[in-house]
Motif scaffolding. Structure first.
Motif, PDB file in Angstrom:
ATOM      1  N   UNK A 251       6.159 -71.787  83.857  1.00  0.00           N
ATOM      2  CA  UNK A 251       6.578 -73.173  83.595  1.00  0.00           C
ATOM      3  C   UNK A 251       7.933 -73.272  82.882  1.00  0.00           C
ATOM      4  N   UNK A 252       8.282 -72.271  82.085  1.00  0.00           N
ATOM      5  CA  UNK A 252       9.571 -72.306  81.391  1.00  0.00           C
ATOM      6  C   UNK A 252      10.725 -72.205  82.382  1.00  0.00           C
ATOM      7  N   UNK A 253      10.550 -71.393  83.391  1.00  0.00           N
ATOM      8  CA  UNK A 253      11.598 -71.237  84.407  1.00  0.00           C
ATOM      9  C   UNK A 253      11.453 -72.234  85.552  1.00  0.00           C
ATOM     10  N   UNK A 254      10.270 -72.819  85.635  1.00  0.00           N
ATOM     11  CA  UNK A 254       9.927 -73.764  86.707  1.00  0.00           C
ATOM     12  C   UNK A 254      10.030 -73.114  88.086  1.00  0.00           C
ATOM     13  N   UNK A 255       9.591 -71.852  88.141  1.00  0.00           N
ATOM     14  CA  UNK A 255       9.529 -71.124  89.408  1.00  0.00           C
ATOM     15  C   UNK A 255       8.598 -69.924  89.241  1.00  0.00           C
TER      16      UNK A 255
END
Length: 140
Positions: free
Chosen positions: A19-23
């Motif tokens: 979720x932090x990188x959204x990938x």
């Protein structure tokens, strides 16, 4: 799960959403030796039951496709090998030379040939159809 085919090993890769990188983030969680395709204990411990089932299914599919490819290659070479065998028997008649090895080969080949003919007919390749296809190839 992803499977990366390398020179001597198959890498097993798990992709999870970050979720932090959204990938998705991919990580190599283990490897399997190509020469001995079994799941190592370390990899078993780091995988869930679903992942293990996926790995086992992939390995089974890989083995089936390799076996099918080998059989297909061997089948493609069969006519050429039969021609070589015919040349061998033309040059090694049993009556003249008393070649016991040729007699053994002949017996084995005749048994295998009968089995092959049965399998071909059962698969839908009757003798008349094969002869017709051969004539069509020769006339082309």
């Amino acid at each position: 799960m992803q499977f990366r085919d390398r020179r001597r090993v198959i890498q097993i890769i798990r992709t999870t959403y970050d979720p932090a990188l959204k990938r998705g983030r991919s990580e190599v969680i283990g490897k399997i030796e190509k020469d001995a395709p079994s799941i190592p204990e370390k990899l078993r411990k780091s995988c869930s039951d679903e992942e293990l089932a996926e790995i086992e299914a992939w390995l089974a599919d890989r083995e089936t496709s390799q076996r099918t490819e080998t059989i297909l290659d061997e089948t493609g070479m069969l006519a050429q090998r039969m021609s070589h065998a015919a040349d061998y028997f033309r040059n090694h008649p049993q009556v003249i030379q008393g070649d016991k090895q040729a007699a053994l080969y002949a017996a084995e080949i005749l048994l295998a040939w009968e089995d092959l003919k049965k399998a071909m007919r059962k698969a839908g390749y009757p003798k008349s159809r094969l002869a017709k296809e051969q004539e069509e190839r020769n006339s082309s």
